[in-house]
Design a protein around this motif. Structure first.
Motif, short mmCIF file in Angstrom:
data_model
loop_
_atom_site.label_atom_id
_atom_site.label_comp_id
_atom_site.label_asym_id
_atom_site.label_seq_id
_atom_site.Cartn_x
_atom_site.Cartn_y
_atom_site.Cartn_z
N GLY A 77 -44.41 12.93 10.34
CA GLY A 77 -43.84 12.10 11.39
C GLY A 77 -44.56 12.35 12.69
O GLY A 77 -45.72 12.79 12.74
N ALA A 78 -43.87 12.06 13.77
CA ALA A 78 -44.48 12.27 15.08
C ALA A 78 -44.72 13.76 15.35
O ALA A 78 -45.71 14.14 15.99
CB ALA A 78 -43.59 11.67 16.18
N ASP A 79 -43.84 14.61 14.83
CA ASP A 79 -43.96 16.06 15.01
C ASP A 79 -44.10 16.70 13.63
O ASP A 79 -43.13 16.78 12.88
CB ASP A 79 -42.74 16.60 15.73
N PRO A 80 -45.34 17.17 13.23
CA PRO A 80 -45.51 17.77 11.89
C PRO A 80 -44.62 19.00 11.68
O PRO A 80 -44.15 19.24 10.56
CB PRO A 80 -47.00 18.14 11.87
N ALA A 81 -44.39 19.77 12.74
CA ALA A 81 -43.55 20.96 12.58
C ALA A 81 -42.13 20.57 12.21
O ALA A 81 -41.48 21.20 11.37
CB ALA A 81 -43.56 21.78 13.86
N LYS A 82 -41.62 19.49 12.83
CA LYS A 82 -40.27 19.03 12.49
C LYS A 82 -40.23 18.46 11.08
O LYS A 82 -39.25 18.65 10.35
CB LYS A 82 -39.82 17.97 13.49
N SER A 83 -41.32 17.80 10.65
CA SER A 83 -41.38 17.29 9.28
C SER A 83 -41.35 18.44 8.28
O SER A 83 -40.70 18.35 7.23
CB SER A 83 -42.65 16.46 9.10
#
Length: 407
Positions: free
Chosen positions: A97-103
């Motif tokens: 998504g916009a933030d790979p860490a959040k994904s």
């Protein structure tokens, strides 16, 4: 001498027939089958639960399709290095998504599958997020990232073409690891057999003491012949038990698949074909030693509670001898091994392990003579304690004799 032998064998035949020709002997003979059935049921339940949980485990990669193709190729190259039972979880792709860490965090919290580790970021400097006790999954993803970079830089084809040829050492060669495994199986098999079979002597001796049969036998036959005869009779029962299950194991072993048979091909003793005879001899000595001790215990006990109280320390001592013999099996040239081979109650186990680890034969002749001496000493001591403590007969102890002479 002939009279003593006849008396001993008469007692042995009496105990053997009284034990074997009873309906309970069939239950005793099939006791391992009952225990294995319970173990198999519990094992299948645990395996089913473990398999269902392992089948839902995954390792995830947060990346684009180009990165995913390189990682899939790397997975096909790295995964064959693991055994099937130790293989890492299946690899899945997570669209970033916009933030790979959040994904990656969202992937770790999925409910449909259990994601143990997630890789995100560029392959040159990735970040691996992993759950507790999933360090191996994290290391696997790190190895995948390293291999995927090489795949991207060099192409899909591997850099080397390896030809694997299985080396066959031949049936006569025994490896060090195979000898160590044979030593472990020998010690463990002797311990289980003696602990399971020698305990019968306690109950028979205590039962005959409670109904006064032992006193009748002691009035007609020397007490040493009674003890030795009972020991030989119980050993005959043990031989029948071992022969029955040994025949079953040998016939079942011949029906094993070829792949499973090859897995045990390198497990073998260093002494070669003599090992079964030595194993039988050490089983005999271990059984007679432990059985003589249990006979002495049963002769002193008159109630089941006393049997349990007296048997527990002996069992704990035997487990300690088993642990010492296991240490000797894993360190055949150490001082621990020498001590275990000399101590009479650990000597049969340690020498069986030595037969698996070392090819020399002559130490076993000395060990068998040493163990036979202790069998005779244990039988004599048990009969003497029974004569003095239970029958209240026999010559007084040496310190009482000195006191009486002084008076």
């Amino acid at each position: 001498m002939n009279k003593s032998v006849r008396q001993t064998m008469t007692v042995a035949r009496r105990d053997l027939i009284a034990t074997v020709f009873t309906p309970t002997f069939l239950i005793f003979l099939l006791a391992p089958l009952i225990m294995m059935s319970f173990g198999a049921v519990g094992g299948m339940g645990a395996a089913t639960m473990a398999g269902s949980s392992i089948g839902k485990m995954r390792v995830a990669v947060v990346g684009e399709p180009a990165t995913w193709a390189a990682l899939q190729t790397a997975d096909r190259q790295v995964r064959p290095m693991f055994r099937r039972s130790e293989a890492p979880p299946q690899l899945i792709l997570v669209t970033p998504g916009a933030d790979p860490a959040k994904s990656a965090t969202d992937a770790m919290r999925r409910k449909d599958v259990e994601v143990t580790a997630t890789l995100y970021g560029p392959l040159g400097a990735p970040t691996v997020l992993y759950a507790a006790n999933a360090g191996r999954s994290a290391s696997y993803l790190a190895a995948l990232a390293e291999t995927a970079i090489r795949v991207e830089r060099t192409g899909v084809a591997p850099l080397s073409q390896v030809t694997k040829v299985e080396f066959k050492a031949g049936a006569t060669r025994t490896t060090i690891s195979g000898s160590n495994q044979a030593a472990f199986f020998a010690v463990f098999g002797l311990f289980i057999l003696t602990l399971m079979l020698a305990g019968q002597a306690v109950g028979t001796m205590a039962e005959e003491r409670s109904n006064k049969v032992i006193e009748i036998l002691a009035a007609a036959v020397p007490l040493e012949s009674v003890f030795l005869g009972k020991l030989i009779g119980m050993f005959g029962v043990a031989v029948l038990f071992v022969a029955f299950w040994g025949t079953i194991v040998v016939n079942v072993g011949q029906m094993l698949p070829a792949s499973l048979a090859r897995a045990f091909a390198d497990v073998g003793p260093a002494v070669g074909p003599v090992f079964p005879l030595l194993f039988l001899a050490y089983f005999t000595m271990a059984y007679l030693l432990l059985g003589a001790v249990f006979l002495g215990v049963g002769a002193q006990a008159s109630t089941p509670r006393e049997i349990q109280m007296l048997s527990l320390p002996i069992t704990i001592f035997q487990v300690a001898m088993f642990g010492l013999s296991q240490a000797a099996a894993s360190q055949p040239d150490s001082m621990v091994a020498r001590i275990a081979e000399i101590l009479p109650f650990s000597s049969p186990f340690a020498m069986a392990a030595r037969a698996a680890n070392r090819p020399e034969i002559w130490p076993h002749l000395l060990a068998l003579g040493w163990q036979a001496l202790w069998v005779g000493l244990t039988v004599w001591l048990g009969a003497r304690l029974f004569r003095r403590g239970v029958l209240q007969s026999g010559s007084p102890a040496f310190w009482k004799r000195k006191r009486a002479a002084a008076a």
